[in-house]
Design a protein around this motif. Structure first.
Motif, short mmCIF file in Angstrom:
data_model
loop_
_atom_site.label_atom_id
_atom_site.label_comp_id
_atom_site.label_asym_id
_atom_site.label_seq_id
_atom_site.Cartn_x
_atom_site.Cartn_y
_atom_site.Cartn_z
N ALA A 1 12.42 17.22 34.72
CA ALA A 1 12.71 17.59 33.34
C ALA A 1 12.59 16.39 32.41
O ALA A 1 12.90 15.25 32.80
N ASP A 2 12.19 16.67 31.19
CA ASP A 2 11.94 15.61 30.21
C ASP A 2 13.24 15.13 29.55
O ASP A 2 13.51 15.41 28.39
N GLY A 3 14.02 14.37 30.32
CA GLY A 3 15.24 13.78 29.78
C GLY A 3 16.30 14.82 29.48
O GLY A 3 16.33 15.91 30.04
N ALA A 4 17.18 14.46 28.55
CA ALA A 4 18.30 15.34 28.21
C ALA A 4 17.87 16.35 27.15
O ALA A 4 18.32 16.32 26.01
N ALA A 5 16.98 17.26 27.53
CA ALA A 5 16.45 18.26 26.61
C ALA A 5 16.62 19.65 27.21
O ALA A 5 17.41 19.86 28.13
N ALA A 6 15.84 20.61 26.72
CA ALA A 6 16.05 22.01 27.08
C ALA A 6 15.86 22.28 28.56
O ALA A 6 16.59 23.09 29.15
N ALA A 7 14.89 21.63 29.19
CA ALA A 7 14.66 21.87 30.62
C ALA A 7 15.86 21.45 31.44
O ALA A 7 16.26 22.14 32.39
N LEU A 8 16.46 20.29 31.11
CA LEU A 8 17.64 19.84 31.82
C LEU A 8 18.80 20.80 31.61
O LEU A 8 19.55 21.12 32.55
N GLU A 9 18.96 21.28 30.40
CA GLU A 9 20.04 22.22 30.13
C GLU A 9 19.88 23.48 30.98
O GLU A 9 20.86 24.01 31.52
N GLN A 10 18.65 23.95 31.12
CA GLN A 10 18.43 25.15 31.93
C GLN A 10 18.74 24.88 33.40
O GLN A 10 19.33 25.73 34.09
N LEU A 11 18.34 23.72 33.90
CA LEU A 11 18.65 23.37 35.28
C LEU A 11 20.16 23.33 35.51
O LEU A 11 20.65 23.76 36.57
#
Length: 544
Positions: free
Chosen positions: A265-275
């Protein structure tokens, strides 16, 4: 001797395909060499060994004649940017240009294919390859493109070059002496020259119209085809946005995703939040998964953004950039660990690498000895006293051999002779006990892993320079290099039970080559011919 899937209570799956007449390097210590391998309808290997023994296990299976080719496990790039490659393939190609005049010629040819009101986007310039070796300026583009906005990404992705029409569209007034956090607007007095480094790039990039779904899909299609053509069956996609993950998933749903991708995931962004909400992602096909996050500590050496402990030798007073505020970087690592994810962090300079090692020790705490497999991406320049810390902390050095051969003409100018002791120090990492995974960082470098194998073994450019190799004591053997792009890369992505070797139970991901990479002369490595590339026992590329 034949290796097969262990017998179980349920019947063994029927063999669907068998590869014969091959010289197979399995990279499996229990059976390093074989003549044939067989796989089932799910694409998993069921037998590896001598031809007659494997065929005895495969009545009725489809035979594939390798015609004496050398077979190696599918090549895995441990650090790449899949959509970055696709988007670069959709833009003006500036890689290898030797002057601003050559860049203008390529841009004018590409602009002729664009609508009149479209931005002119390009990728791949490197001022270190020009006679003057200094950053360009907006004025260098303005005569040819007075009205069309132009935005050109540097080869390392850490700087961009705009013309005046693009500067007029920037997201805020650029005049003055201010600088953005984690970036640099290159200025002449109070005015921007047209070059933006690291976080400053967003001031122009945010004005570039976002590509539509059709454009992005075509970019991904081109990237997948390019990867398969050079023998890549997998890669670790570093800095994947949620939008990119959704596109990968769509292609996988449609049976069009021809790679096996471990995404971060690209840092502390939407992909990390979903994970963090839903847990690690895995597509049913096994082609796409995401269970980690990638962060940035510093910039790049070529644009003098890599964070150094002491100033650049050719830019006194400049110690580079920490592109993520240290407190924010530490918070992102803590969040990822709290969500049970693997952490990978970009660090190039010795100050950036020390910061990341310190942060990993802090965040992991008593779990340092666990099987966390946290990674430093690039690890290009370290103080020699910090190199042993990777093994002590269980940190993987994810490195790119062609970075060394691209940077060697000017690395000493940037760093001075003394700091080269910890620069691109592959052998020192191995001797220290650190795990080494190899990749390319494409599209910063070529996506072709054959070039990575060659650079790792020779530390020379394609002309064989310098004689004997640059800092030759840091070379790898051919076997170490191949493992770096196969089993070691698989281990770095928690994929060692899926890929990286050719053994029963693993995926039938493999490459047919016209010669043996473990025995040919080193200068032959870049010219190995990829005859075909197979994923799950199905060819995704066949040489014309």
């Amino acid at each position: 001797m034949i290796a097969t899937v262990a017998e179980a209570a349920s019947p063994a799956p029927a063999v669907a395909g068998v590869l014969v007449n091959a010289r197979i390097h399995t990279l499996d210590d229990s059976q390093p060499a074989a003549e044939a391998l067989a796989w089932d309808a799910t694409g998993r290997i069921v037998a590896v060994g001598r031809r007659d023994e494997v065929l005895a296990q495969a009545p009725g299976a489809t035979l594939h004649d390798a015609k004496g080719a050398t077979v190696v496990p599918g090549l895995v790039d441990a650090h790449a940017h899949l959509m970055g490659l696709g988007l670069a393939l959709m833009r003006a190609d500036l890689v290898g240009t030797r002057s601003e005049a050559e860049i203008l010629a390529r841009l004018q040819a590409f602009a002729a294919t664009l609508p009149a009101d479209a931005w002119l986007l390009g990728h791949g310039w490197d001022q270190n390859d020009w006679p003057e070796q200094s950053f360009p300026a907006a004025a260098d583009l303005d005569a040819a493109f007075p009205d069309r906005p132009v935005w050109l990404e540097r080869i390392d992705g850490h700087a961009g070059w705009a013309n005046s029409a693009a500067l007029r569209r920037a997201t805020r007034d650029l005049s003055g002496t201010w600088q953005p956090d984690g970036g640099q607007i290159v200025r002449s007095g109070t005015q921007p020259t047209g070059v933006f480094v690291d976080a400053a790039r967003r001031l122009v990039e945010q004005a570039v119209p976002a590509p539509d779904d059709a454009y992005r899909a075509e970019a991904l299609r081109r990237a997948l085809a390019a990867a398969a053509s050079v023998g890549l069956t997998g890669l670790h996609d570093m800095g994947t946005s949620l939008a990119d993950l959704n596109l990968y998933r769509r292609f996988a749903d449609e049976g069009r995703f021809t790679l096996r991708v471990v995404a971060y995931a690209d840092g502390a962004a939407a992909a990390l939040e979903q994970l963090c909400r839903q847990g690690p992602y895995r597509h049913p096909s096994g082609r796409v998964r995401m269970a980690g996050a990638k962060f940035y500590a510093d910039g790049a050496l070529g644009s003098r953004g890599a964070a150094l402990l002491e100033p650049y030798s050719d830019d006194h007073g400049n110690r580079g950039l920490l592109v993520t505020p240290p407190a924010k970087l530490l918070d992102g690592m803590r969040k990822a660990r709290g969500c049970g994810l693997q952490v990978a962090t970009h660090a190039i300079g010795d100050r950036g690498n020390r910061l990341v090692l310190d942060d990993y020790a802090t965040v992991l705490g008593a779990a340092v000895g666990s099987d966390h497999r946290w990674r430093i991406e690039h690890a290009q320049v370290l103080s020699p006293v910090d190199i042993p810390r990777l093994a002590q902390l269980g940190v993987i050095a994810s490195m790119q051999p062609t970075h060394a051969t691209s940077d060697m003409p000017w690395a000493e100018t940037r760093l001075g002779r003394e700091r080269l002791a910890g620069a691109y120090a592959w052998r020192r990492f191995v001797q220290s006990g650190a795990r080494l995974a190899l990749g390319s960082d494409f599209p910063v470098e070529s996506e072709d892993p054959r070039l990575g194998l060659y650079a790792a073994v020779t530390r020379q450019d394609l002309d064989g320079e310098p004689p004997g190799g640059w800092l030759p004591d840091q070379r790898l053997t051919a076997a170490e290099a191949l493992r770096g792009f196969t089993s070691a890369a698989a281990w770095a992505g928690f994929m060692e039970r899926e890929v990286g070797r050719l053994a029963p139970g693993l995926r039938a991901d493999f490459v047919l080559l016209d010669a043996d990479p473990l025995s040919v002369a080193p200068d032959r490595l870049p010219r190995l011919k990829v005859l075909s590339t197979w994923v799950d026992g199905t060819p995704v590329y066949v040489s014309p």
